[in-house]
Design a protein around this motif. Structure first.
Motif, PDB file in Angstrom:
ATOM      1  N   UNK A   1       0.802  -1.216   0.000  1.00  4.92           N
ATOM      2  CA  UNK A   1       0.000   0.000   0.000  1.00  4.92           C
ATOM      3  C   UNK A   1       0.842   1.277   0.000  1.00  4.92           C
ATOM      4  N   UNK A   2       2.160   1.148  -0.035  1.00  4.68           N
ATOM      5  CA  UNK A   2       2.995   2.327  -0.248  1.00  4.68           C
ATOM      6  C   UNK A   2       2.792   2.822  -1.680  1.00  4.68           C
ATOM      7  N   UNK A   3       3.081   4.098  -1.889  1.00  5.52           N
ATOM      8  CA  UNK A   3       2.842   4.714  -3.196  1.00  5.52           C
ATOM      9  C   UNK A   3       4.124   5.358  -3.696  1.00  5.52           C
ATOM     10  N   UNK A   4       4.476   5.091  -4.948  1.00  2.11           N
ATOM     11  CA  UNK A   4       5.597   5.746  -5.592  1.00  2.11           C
ATOM     12  C   UNK A   4       5.059   6.552  -6.772  1.00  2.11           C
ATOM     13  N   UNK A   5       5.532   7.768  -6.940  1.00  5.77           N
ATOM     14  CA  UNK A   5       5.023   8.617  -8.017  1.00  5.77           C
ATOM     15  C   UNK A   5       6.160   9.362  -8.692  1.00  5.77           C
ATOM     16  N   UNK A   6       5.931   9.721  -9.940  1.00  7.22           N
ATOM     17  CA  UNK A   6       6.885  10.497 -10.730  1.00  7.22           C
ATOM     18  C   UNK A   6       6.080  11.501 -11.548  1.00  7.22           C
ATOM     19  N   UNK A   7       6.495  12.760 -11.510  1.00  7.02           N
ATOM     20  CA  UNK A   7       5.740  13.798 -12.216  1.00  7.02           C
ATOM     21  C   UNK A   7       6.686  14.813 -12.841  1.00  7.02           C
ATOM     22  N   UNK A   8       6.175  15.490 -13.849  1.00  6.42           N
ATOM     23  CA  UNK A   8       6.876  16.622 -14.452  1.00  6.42           C
ATOM     24  C   UNK A   8       6.071  17.876 -14.113  1.00  6.42           C
ATOM     25  N   UNK A   9       6.780  18.977 -13.932  1.00  3.46           N
ATOM     26  CA  UNK A   9       6.115  20.215 -13.535  1.00  3.46           C
ATOM     27  C   UNK A   9       6.750  21.393 -14.259  1.00  3.46           C
ATOM     28  N   UNK A  10       5.908  22.305 -14.701  1.00  2.00           N
ATOM     29  CA  UNK A  10       6.380  23.526 -15.337  1.00  2.00           C
ATOM     30  C   UNK A  10       5.710  24.746 -14.723  1.00  2.00           C
ATOM     31  N   UNK A  11       6.443  25.848 -14.659  1.00  2.00           N
ATOM     32  CA  UNK A  11       5.887  27.070 -14.061  1.00  2.00           C
ATOM     33  C   UNK A  11       6.334  28.295 -14.856  1.00  2.00           C
ATOM     34  N   UNK A  12       5.400  29.234 -14.985  1.00  2.00           N
ATOM     35  CA  UNK A  12       5.686  30.548 -15.546  1.00  2.00           C
ATOM     36  C   UNK A  12       5.353  31.580 -14.477  1.00  2.00           C
ATOM     37  N   UNK A  13       6.296  32.507 -14.229  1.00  2.00           N
ATOM     38  CA  UNK A  13       6.109  33.532 -13.206  1.00  2.00           C
ATOM     39  C   UNK A  13       6.253  34.901 -13.840  1.00  2.00           C
ATOM     40  N   UNK A  14       5.311  35.794 -13.509  1.00  2.00           N
ATOM     41  CA  UNK A  14       5.329  37.169 -13.996  1.00  2.00           C
ATOM     42  C   UNK A  14       5.524  38.130 -12.820  1.00  2.00           C
ATOM     43  N   UNK A  15       6.259  39.209 -13.050  1.00  2.00           N
ATOM     44  CA  UNK A  15       6.462  40.235 -12.034  1.00  2.00           C
ATOM     45  C   UNK A  15       6.222  41.595 -12.683  1.00  2.00           C
ATOM     46  N   UNK A  16       5.325  42.360 -12.075  1.00  2.00           N
ATOM     47  CA  UNK A  16       5.007  43.673 -12.619  1.00  2.00           C
ATOM     48  C   UNK A  16       4.398  43.607 -13.997  1.00  2.00           C
ATOM     49  N   UNK A  17       3.724  42.521 -14.317  1.00  2.00           N
ATOM     50  CA  UNK A  17       3.090  42.365 -15.605  1.00  2.00           C
ATOM     51  C   UNK A  17       3.988  41.810 -16.695  1.00  2.00           C
ATOM     52  N   UNK A  18       5.284  41.626 -16.399  1.00  2.00           N
ATOM     53  CA  UNK A  18       6.229  41.122 -17.392  1.00  2.00           C
ATOM     54  C   UNK A  18       6.702  39.722 -17.023  1.00  2.00           C
ATOM     55  N   UNK A  19       7.002  38.922 -18.027  1.00  2.00           N
ATOM     56  CA  UNK A  19       7.551  37.598 -17.781  1.00  2.00           C
ATOM     57  C   UNK A  19       8.862  37.724 -17.022  1.00  2.00           C
ATOM     58  N   UNK A  20       9.016  36.917 -15.972  1.00  2.00           N
ATOM     59  CA  UNK A  20      10.196  37.023 -15.117  1.00  2.00           C
ATOM     60  C   UNK A  20      11.008  35.731 -15.074  1.00  2.00           C
ATOM     61  N   UNK A  21      10.310  34.568 -14.961  1.00  2.00           N
ATOM     62  CA  UNK A  21      11.044  33.309 -14.793  1.00  2.00           C
ATOM     63  C   UNK A  21      10.226  32.140 -15.313  1.00  2.00           C
ATOM     64  N   UNK A  22      10.912  31.163 -15.897  1.00  2.00           N
ATOM     65  CA  UNK A  22      10.295  29.894 -16.255  1.00  2.00           C
ATOM     66  C   UNK A  22      11.070  28.778 -15.558  1.00  2.00           C
ATOM     67  N   UNK A  23      10.351  27.731 -15.193  1.00  2.00           N
ATOM     68  CA  UNK A  23      10.996  26.584 -14.557  1.00  2.00           C
ATOM     69  C   UNK A  23      10.311  25.310 -15.036  1.00  2.00           C
TER      70      UNK A  23
END
Length: 437
Positions: free
Chosen positions: A251-273
């Motif tokens: 009943x233990x669980x192992x998981x693998x995922x991919x994640x992406x993020x877009x961050x804006x600051x002051x209305x402008x694109x600032x960082x992607x991850x």
């Protein structure tokens, strides 16, 4: 939950109160059943289990022990006790239904379904109970087929006041060692702490779909936007996650995922991850769990290539019914040697809690700390930056109606740094409405 359904329907349909009437039972079993009916299943189990060596084989005792064991997180003990009941009373439909529940709690859905099938063959089973058991069997069939699909989400709207929206020092001037001969330098408005009222919206949706009994696909999308009124430094972010989780035989669980993020600051694109997260979760008794995780991320900063970095981290989390304790550490390393002063190693720990304070209200909060040590001397301040940060929050969670909650909250952050420009204090007070579906 399955337990209240079984107990209520079985007792109503079979004219029992977890066995014979309390007056007909010996004191130990009667006291244990009284504890159970008062919602103290663990105490009932603790009272009965020491008697097992001398009482095993007594149907009344074994039935009471099986019920208490299953309801207090001891499915293995429940299976053994209920099997003893059926060895003596093979037509005891309630014991068989309880045995099915114990197998389900232990993760053996196939055997649980088979036991329910047998219980439903009892011709004396009243129709309302038979219908309820039939619903449970259909649910087991759904789990065996992979669990089907489920979608959930939330929307959180908040307004509040922030004493330091840009996480900046409250000093108006500092001495920069590289230019010490010119005396203290005056800081611009954007480099000084700025307070403001703010509005924030956070929403998320997640979905899970079973592809087999033990394997599920999952995905989520989380977005937030925050506007600091008349202060600038507005922020917005969108995070998407997709992955697969597999439940092991224990009943233990192992998981693998991919994640992406877009961050804006002051209305402008600032960082992607973008990155990969792996996690292993070990389930403990009483709804608790222990997880270990690791992550690797690549970060790109718009118009600031020296900050482009790779992030590596690992953590451990202990989750109980009312609190979550976590610790993590890792490293963020810039991909260009000229940015070594921005590379750092970190460690953090956090405690979050939700404590019921009534039928419709809970106290929520948390406290955490983080340390960061940077690799190289800052080119302006001629020393390697070192930070120690404390975060704390406290609030209430009121259930207004259905799945709609009111959430007043205060937070406090204090960052100590050996470089005055990064030494700051921050306080927020807010009120939010959260709807879950």
């Amino acid at each position: 939950m399955l337990r209240p359904v079984l107990f209520a329907t079985a007792c109503a349909g079979l004219a029992c109160t977890a066995g014979p009437a309390l007056a007909e039972l010996d004191d130990a079993v009667a006291n244990a059943l009284a504890l159970y009916q008062a919602g103290r299943s663990q105490d009932a189990f603790a009272l009965l289990i020491p008697l097992q060596a001398t009482r095993a084989g007594d149907a009344d005792y074994d039935l009471a022990l099986g019920i208490a064991a299953a309801d207090s997180g001891h499915p293995a003990e429940a299976v053994i006790a209920l099997q003893r009941v059926l060895a003596i009373q093979p037509d005891n439909a309630q014991a068989r239904a309880e045995l099915a529940r114990a197998y389900a709690l232990a993760g053996d859905i196939d055997t649980a379904r088979a036991e329910f099938d047998t219980a439903m063959q009892d011709p004396s089973l009243p129709d309302p109970v038979r219908q309820r058991f039939d619903q449970i069997v259909r649910n087991y069939d759904r789990q065996i087929a992979g669990g089907g699909s489920d979608v959930s989400g939330f929307l959180d709207l908040t307004s509040g006041f922030d004493s330091n929206v840009n996480a900046a020092t409250d000093l108006d001037s500092i001495v920069i060692p590289l230019f010490a001969g010119f005396g203290p330098g005056q800081l611009g408005a954007n480099a000084q702490a700025t307070d403001a009222a703010y509005l924030e919206a956070v929403g998320g949706i997640s979905a899970v779909s079973g592809v087999s009994r033990q394997t599920r696909l999952f995905g989520s999308l989380l977005a937030n936007i925050r506007e600091n009124l008349e202060a600038g430094f507005d922020q917005a972010a969108a995070t998407g996650t997709a992955g697969v989780a597999h439940t092991l035989a224990n009943r233990d669980v192992v998981s693998l995922s991919v994640q992406g993020q877009q961050f804006w600051l002051g209305g402008d694109s600032f960082r992607q991850a973008i990155g990969v997260i792996g996690q292993y979760t070990h389930r403990l008794e009483g709804g608790r769990a222990l997880s270990v995780s690791g992550e690797v991320f690549r970060q790109n900063f718009d118009n600031d290539p020296l900050r482009d970095s790779n992030r590596y981290g690992a953590g451990v989390t202990y989750a109980a019914r009312t609190f979550v304790l976590s610790a993590a550490g890792g490293r963020e390393e810039t991909r260009r040697s000229a940015g070594d002063h921005l590379s750092y190693t970190y460690g953090r720990a956090n405690l979050a809690f939700e404590l019921p304070a009534g039928d419709r209200v809970a106290v929520v909060g948390g406290i955490g700390g983080q340390i960061r040590g940077y690799d190289a001397d800052d080119p302006l301040f001629l020393t390697a930056r070192e930070d120690e940060q404390l975060d704390a929050s406290l609030g209430l969670k009121f259930r207004m109606t259905g799945n709609v909650y009111a959430r007043p909250r205060v937070t406090y952050t204090r960052n100590w740094s050996n470089i005055a420009l990064y030494d700051y204090e921050r306080f927020t007070a807010s009120f939010g409405i959260r709807a879950e579906f």
